[in-house]
Design an enzyme around this catalytic site. Structure first.
Site, PDB file in Angstrom:
ATOM      1  N   ARG A   1     -12.689   2.789  13.295  1.00  0.00           N
ATOM      2  CA  ARG A   1     -12.065   1.641  13.907  1.00  0.00           C
ATOM      3  C   ARG A   1     -11.503   2.840  15.121  1.00  0.00           C
ATOM      4  O   ARG A   1     -12.540   3.866  14.732  1.00  0.00           O
ATOM      5  CB  ARG A   1     -10.282   1.897  13.142  1.00  0.00           C
ATOM      6  CG  ARG A   1      -9.722   0.372  12.492  1.00  0.00           C
ATOM      7  CD  ARG A   1      -8.801   0.925  12.002  1.00  0.00           C
ATOM      8  NE  ARG A   1      -8.823   1.281  10.871  1.00  0.00           N
ATOM      9  CZ  ARG A   1      -7.822   1.304   9.968  1.00  0.00           C
ATOM     10  NH1 ARG A   1      -6.528   0.812  10.158  1.00  0.00           N
ATOM     11  NH2 ARG A   1      -7.503   2.410   9.153  1.00  0.00           N
TER      12      ARG A   1
ATOM     13  N   LYS B   1      -6.810   6.902  12.060  1.00  0.00           N
ATOM     14  CA  LYS B   1      -6.519   7.261  10.736  1.00  0.00           C
ATOM     15  C   LYS B   1      -5.985   8.254  10.424  1.00  0.00           C
ATOM     16  O   LYS B   1      -5.938   9.457  11.338  1.00  0.00           O
ATOM     17  CB  LYS B   1      -7.730   7.639   9.414  1.00  0.00           C
ATOM     18  CG  LYS B   1      -7.856   5.650   8.941  1.00  0.00           C
ATOM     19  CD  LYS B   1      -6.492   5.374   8.607  1.00  0.00           C
ATOM     20  CE  LYS B   1      -6.388   6.502   6.861  1.00  0.00           C
ATOM     21  NZ  LYS B   1      -5.315   5.652   6.592  1.00  0.00           N
TER      22      LYS B   1
ATOM     23  N   TYR C   1      -1.998   7.434  12.581  1.00  0.00           N
ATOM     24  CA  TYR C   1      -1.405   7.464  11.238  1.00  0.00           C
ATOM     25  C   TYR C   1      -1.612   8.704  10.563  1.00  0.00           C
ATOM     26  O   TYR C   1      -2.160   9.495  10.981  1.00  0.00           O
ATOM     27  CB  TYR C   1      -1.854   5.960  10.561  1.00  0.00           C
ATOM     28  CG  TYR C   1      -1.930   4.703  10.940  1.00  0.00           C
ATOM     29  CD1 TYR C   1      -0.554   3.880  11.012  1.00  0.00           C
ATOM     30  CD2 TYR C   1      -3.102   4.161  11.343  1.00  0.00           C
ATOM     31  CE1 TYR C   1      -0.460   3.223  10.817  1.00  0.00           C
ATOM     32  CE2 TYR C   1      -2.533   2.432  11.876  1.00  0.00           C
ATOM     33  CZ  TYR C   1      -1.112   2.219  12.104  1.00  0.00           C
ATOM     34  OH  TYR C   1      -1.316   0.797  12.138  1.00  0.00           O
TER      35      TYR C   1
ATOM     36  N   HIS D   1       0.525   9.276   7.610  1.00  0.00           N
ATOM     37  CA  HIS D   1       1.484   8.736   5.974  1.00  0.00           C
ATOM     38  C   HIS D   1       1.201   9.916   5.059  1.00  0.00           C
ATOM     39  O   HIS D   1       0.736  10.423   3.816  1.00  0.00           O
ATOM     40  CB  HIS D   1       0.119   8.020   6.049  1.00  0.00           C
ATOM     41  CG  HIS D   1       0.156   6.989   5.941  1.00  0.00           C
ATOM     42  ND1 HIS D   1       1.139   5.652   5.662  1.00  0.00           N
ATOM     43  CD2 HIS D   1      -0.994   6.521   6.926  1.00  0.00           C
ATOM     44  CE1 HIS D   1       0.259   4.923   6.422  1.00  0.00           C
ATOM     45  NE2 HIS D   1      -0.564   5.054   6.912  1.00  0.00           N
TER      46      HIS D   1
ATOM     47  N   GLU E   1       3.173   5.065  11.714  1.00  0.00           N
ATOM     48  CA  GLU E   1       4.019   3.785  10.287  1.00  0.00           C
ATOM     49  C   GLU E   1       5.460   4.057  10.747  1.00  0.00           C
ATOM     50  O   GLU E   1       6.244   3.362  10.119  1.00  0.00           O
ATOM     51  CB  GLU E   1       3.323   4.418   8.936  1.00  0.00           C
ATOM     52  CG  GLU E   1       3.937   5.902   8.817  1.00  0.00           C
ATOM     53  CD  GLU E   1       2.361   6.665   9.134  1.00  0.00           C
ATOM     54  OE1 GLU E   1       2.799   7.903   7.871  1.00  0.00           O
ATOM     55  OE2 GLU E   1       1.568   6.695   9.734  1.00  0.00           O
TER      56      GLU E   1
ATOM     57  N   VAL F   1       5.057  -3.632  -1.542  1.00  0.00           N
ATOM     58  CA  VAL F   1       6.301  -3.468  -1.546  1.00  0.00           C
ATOM     59  C   VAL F   1       6.254  -1.193  -0.623  1.00  0.00           C
ATOM     60  O   VAL F   1       5.148  -0.310  -0.952  1.00  0.00           O
ATOM     61  CB  VAL F   1       6.373  -2.400  -2.633  1.00  0.00           C
ATOM     62  CG1 VAL F   1       7.896  -1.484  -2.772  1.00  0.00           C
ATOM     63  CG2 VAL F   1       6.981  -4.071  -3.243  1.00  0.00           C
TER      64      VAL F   1
ATOM     65  N   ALA G   1       0.234  -0.505  -0.825  1.00  0.00           N
ATOM     66  CA  ALA G   1       0.448   0.670  -0.676  1.00  0.00           C
ATOM     67  C   ALA G   1       0.282   2.079  -0.315  1.00  0.00           C
ATOM     68  O   ALA G   1       0.526   3.283  -0.280  1.00  0.00           O
ATOM     69  CB  ALA G   1       2.116   1.163  -0.695  1.00  0.00           C
ATOM     70  N   ILE G   2      -1.620   2.004  -1.609  1.00  0.00           N
ATOM     71  CA  ILE G   2      -1.848   3.422  -1.978  1.00  0.00           C
ATOM     72  C   ILE G   2      -1.700   4.596  -0.512  1.00  0.00           C
ATOM     73  O   ILE G   2      -1.723   5.490  -1.188  1.00  0.00           O
ATOM     74  CB  ILE G   2      -3.113   3.256  -2.072  1.00  0.00           C
ATOM     75  CG1 ILE G   2      -3.268   3.926  -3.110  1.00  0.00           C
ATOM     76  CG2 ILE G   2      -4.402   2.775  -0.854  1.00  0.00           C
ATOM     77  CD1 ILE G   2      -3.285   4.970  -3.691  1.00  0.00           C
ATOM     78  N   ASP G   3      -1.938   4.658   0.764  1.00  0.00           N
ATOM     79  CA  ASP G   3      -1.609   5.353   1.479  1.00  0.00           C
ATOM     80  C   ASP G   3      -0.345   5.934   1.772  1.00  0.00           C
ATOM     81  O   ASP G   3      -0.702   7.297   2.529  1.00  0.00           O
ATOM     82  CB  ASP G   3      -2.373   4.457   3.053  1.00  0.00           C
ATOM     83  CG  ASP G   3      -1.878   3.768   3.267  1.00  0.00           C
ATOM     84  OD1 ASP G   3      -0.884   3.434   2.754  1.00  0.00           O
ATOM     85  OD2 ASP G   3      -1.881   2.961   4.738  1.00  0.00           O
TER      86      ASP G   3
ATOM     87  N   LYS H   1      -4.530   5.511  -7.461  1.00  0.00           N
ATOM     88  CA  LYS H   1      -5.489   6.334  -7.155  1.00  0.00           C
ATOM     89  C   LYS H   1      -6.422   6.139  -5.796  1.00  0.00           C
ATOM     90  O   LYS H   1      -6.624   4.978  -6.068  1.00  0.00           O
ATOM     91  CB  LYS H   1      -6.430   7.812  -8.026  1.00  0.00           C
ATOM     92  CG  LYS H   1      -7.009   7.224  -8.340  1.00  0.00           C
ATOM     93  CD  LYS H   1      -8.334   8.126  -9.854  1.00  0.00           C
ATOM     94  CE  LYS H   1      -9.326   7.028 -10.612  1.00  0.00           C
ATOM     95  NZ  LYS H   1      -9.639   8.069 -11.351  1.00  0.00           N
TER      96      LYS H   1
ATOM     97  N   VAL I   1      -8.318   1.053  -2.330  1.00  0.00           N
ATOM     98  CA  VAL I   1      -8.769   1.978  -0.574  1.00  0.00           C
ATOM     99  C   VAL I   1      -7.672   1.761   0.325  1.00  0.00           C
ATOM    100  O   VAL I   1      -6.850   1.014   0.392  1.00  0.00           O
ATOM    101  CB  VAL I   1      -9.922   0.903  -0.027  1.00  0.00           C
ATOM    102  CG1 VAL I   1     -10.023   1.358   1.159  1.00  0.00           C
ATOM    103  CG2 VAL I   1     -10.786   0.810  -0.792  1.00  0.00           C
TER     104      VAL I   1
ATOM    105  N   ASN J   1      -7.645   2.644   3.015  1.00  0.00           N
ATOM    106  CA  ASN J   1      -8.222   2.475   4.318  1.00  0.00           C
ATOM    107  C   ASN J   1      -8.097   1.175   5.215  1.00  0.00           C
ATOM    108  O   ASN J   1      -9.157   1.124   5.699  1.00  0.00           O
ATOM    109  CB  ASN J   1      -8.523   3.540   5.509  1.00  0.00           C
ATOM    110  CG  ASN J   1     -10.044   4.194   4.993  1.00  0.00           C
ATOM    111  OD1 ASN J   1      -9.429   3.575   4.155  1.00  0.00           O
ATOM    112  ND2 ASN J   1     -11.150   3.956   6.226  1.00  0.00           N
TER     113      ASN J   1
END
Length: 371
Positions: free
Chosen positions: A15, A75, A94, A96, A118, A239, A268-270, A279, A298, A300
């Site tokens: 991106r 990112k 972003y 995070h 975010e 979530v 929602a891993i980020d 992880k 993943v 992203n």
């Protein structure tokens, strides 16, 4: 203002912060834009298109970071990029930060003003700059989950939609927000047996209104989650708590009780992920297996469909990018409380409480920063 766009360097992140039409809008407003060469290659946009829109093409990210008043990315800045940030510079991307103490420390040390996509809000309570990527990630989740269920990827070898005479996969979606709703749209469209779980009855009513009897709903509590997750073939967690670490809804013990060869997709891993076994992974190596469960985490996900994601993101970010460029960060934030909610770091101070709480760091209110 001089706005800079570096090429993204995170693994398989194609991106880009601005598309040519956004560059054109900034130039028309009297600003200068510099874009690192080949920044748009991953979305099939070449340097000539950026130049035609009025951008200056530069050879390196070093030049972008050294000269730009505001850096617009997608990112979170990687370690090598964070070293290039400087005091007084605006970073709009972003971030995070809640699960990322190293990045947080580096941004605080840089002295830069960092506005996170975010945590920018809207009058309706939504997160307008997170929503387009939540839509993309939500729609991708059943696709990648279906692949994870294939034998070649460690799955039990089940087709999401089944075939005549063979039952479809049971899909449980945790969260009925933007990502969860879009995951539901695709999963039920693929013919899966879908159950959506959320603690908000209003959110569940919206799911019923949208999908009717094609989708089941359940109110979220520990017992219900345990029952549904252990019976599922694919679990998709969407979530999210804005700006904060994602709640750990799934324990290691619960993972061990899931079907062998089932799959878990953590959208929602980020923000740290919803399972104790989560992880972050990359598009180069997206999955791993714990207790026989294939995990796709993943960080992203939308980068996997970079062109769609970039244009969707620019549709949402451009008005805020223009406001920051036209007014400067302080005036822009004073004029718009929703943009002000995006301020996470300024001049060595952490200005987002959920991040400060998650990392045990000192918090300074945005109001005090703005005076």
């Amino acid at each position: 203002m001089l706005v800079g766009v570096p090429k993204e360097i995170k693994d398989h992140e194609d991106r880009v912060g601005l598309v040519p039409s956004s560059v054109r809008e900034l130039v028309a407003a009297g600003h200068k834009v510099m874009v690192e060469t080949n920044a748009g290659r991953g979305i099939a946009v070449d340097d000539a298109a950026y130049a035609a829109a009025g951008a200056v093409i530069v050879d390196s990210a070093d030049e972008v970071f050294a000269k730009a008043d505001m850096v617009v990315k997608v990112k979170e800045p990687q370690a090598v990029e964070r070293k290039k940030l400087r005091e007084g510079q605006i970073l709009f991307t972003y971030l995070h930060l809640a699960p990322d103490p190293e990045q947080t420390r580096d941004l605080l040390a840089s002295g830069a003003t960092c506005v996170a996509y975010e945590t920018v809000t809207a009058a309706n309570g939504m997160l307008p700059l997170l929503a387009p990527m939540s839509e993309v990630a939500g729609r991708m989740a059943p696709q990648v989950g279906a692949a994870a269920l294939e034998n070649a990827n460690g799955g039990m070898g089940i087709l999401l939609g089944g075939v005549p005479g063979v039952l479809p996969a049971k899909v449980v979606i945790l969260g009925a927000g933007v990502a969860g709703t879009n995951a539901t749209l695709v999963a039920q469209g693929m013919g899966a047996d879908v159950t959506v779980v959320d603690r908000s009855l209003d959110a569940l009513r919206r799911i019923v209104a949208s999908f009717g009897s094609r989708v089941k709903t359940a109110h979220s509590n520990a017992e219900t989650i345990a029952q549904l997750v252990t019976d599922a073939d694919l679990v998709i967690s969407t979530v999210l708590v804005p700006g904060a670490a994602a709640p750990k809804l799934i324990s290691r013990k619960l993972i061990s009780e899931m079907k062998k060869g089932s799959a878990f997709v953590d959208v929602a891993i980020d923000q740290g992920g919803a399972s104790e076994t989560s992880k972050a992974t990359t598009h180069s190596n997206p999955t791993y297996i714990i207790d026989g469960v294939v995990h796709y985490c993943v960080a992203n996900m939308p980068g996997g469909v970079a062109r769609t994601s970039t244009f969707a993101l620019n549709n949402a970010t451009l008005p805020f990018t223009l406001a920051l460029a036209n007014k400067g960060w302080k005036a822009a934030l004073k004029d718009d409380i929703h943009l002000a909610n995006g301020l996470n770091v300024h001049a060595g101070k952490l200005t987002y409480k959920a991040v400060a709480d998650a990392l045990g760091l000192a918090y300074t209110s945005t109001a005090s920063v703005l005076g």
